[in-house]
Design a protein around this motif. Structure first.
Motif, mmCIF file in Angstrom:
data_model
loop_
_atom_site.group_PDB
_atom_site.id
_atom_site.type_symbol
_atom_site.label_atom_id
_atom_site.label_comp_id
_atom_site.label_asym_id
_atom_site.label_seq_id
_atom_site.Cartn_x
_atom_site.Cartn_y
_atom_site.Cartn_z
ATOM 1 N N THR A 16 0.819 -1.206 0.000
ATOM 2 C CA THR A 16 0.000 0.000 0.000
ATOM 3 C C THR A 16 0.858 1.262 0.000
ATOM 4 O O THR A 16 2.065 1.203 0.204
ATOM 5 C CB THR A 16 -0.893 0.053 1.254
ATOM 6 N N HIS A 17 0.185 2.382 -0.186
ATOM 7 C CA HIS A 17 0.835 3.677 -0.020
ATOM 8 C C HIS A 17 1.198 3.852 1.459
ATOM 9 O O HIS A 17 0.401 3.516 2.343
ATOM 10 C CB HIS A 17 -0.096 4.809 -0.449
ATOM 11 N N ASP A 44 6.382 4.638 -1.002
ATOM 12 C CA ASP A 44 6.310 6.095 -0.884
ATOM 13 C C ASP A 44 7.152 6.754 -1.970
ATOM 14 O O ASP A 44 7.861 6.083 -2.716
ATOM 15 C CB ASP A 44 6.718 6.564 0.511
ATOM 16 N N GLY A 78 -2.995 2.669 -8.664
ATOM 17 C CA GLY A 78 -1.957 3.270 -7.840
ATOM 18 C C GLY A 78 -0.633 2.545 -8.003
ATOM 19 O O GLY A 78 -0.570 1.403 -8.474
ATOM 20 N N THR A 79 0.426 3.186 -7.596
ATOM 21 C CA THR A 79 1.761 2.604 -7.720
ATOM 22 C C THR A 79 1.890 1.250 -7.026
ATOM 23 O O THR A 79 2.448 0.321 -7.626
ATOM 24 C CB THR A 79 2.819 3.600 -7.207
#
Length: 144
Positions: A16-17, A44, A78-79
């Motif tokens: 996750t972020h 991050d 997302g990344t």
């Protein structure tokens, strides 16, 4: 392949972020107790893409005890998801997005399932865990 009690469990990796995945695991472990072959990786802006992919790849190797690994990510596009998806063809692996606590608890309770089957259970639990509490309360009041 039919899993037996001696069959390996599916490993779980929450990607996750920032520290969202670690916080989810902490909450799940508070409820269920700590479990083996479960980890999180935070992504991050300070991390290089290659280093993050290498860290995910390394964790996958550590967590896969023969049952594969389910990766839970926070949001599609997302990344964390994109980096995880880049590894999808590297083993017995599935990626599911939108991780929340009900989803994670369902996964941890059913690790005898293969990653793809476990992802379906997780999806259903995650969706069922999203409730507009006021709607439920108003329906309950209207029915009485």
């Amino acid at each position: 392949m039919v899993k037996t009690e001696s069959s390996p469990q599916t490993g779980v990796l929450v990607v996750t972020h920032a520290d969202y995945g670690k916080a989810l695991l902490d909450a799940a472990w508070f409820i269920m107790g700590k479990q083996p072959s479960v980890a999180s990786i935070g992504v991050d802006a300070t991390s290089e893409v290659e280093a993050t992919v290498a860290a995910i790849r390394q964790r996958l190797k550590e967590l896969d005890t023969g049952g594969g690994v389910l990766i839970l990510t926070d949001m599609f596009g997302g990344t964390p998801t994109n980096l995880s998806l880049s590894l999808l063809s590297t083993g017995t692996l599935e990626v599911i997005t939108g991780v929340n606590l009900p989803m994670l608890l369902k996964v941890l309770q059913n690790r005898d399932k293969r990653p793809q089957e476990l992802a379906t259970l997780a999806k259903n639990a995650g969706m069922q865990g999203i409730v507009v509490a006021g709607e439920v309360l108003r329906k309950k009041i209207a029915a009485s």
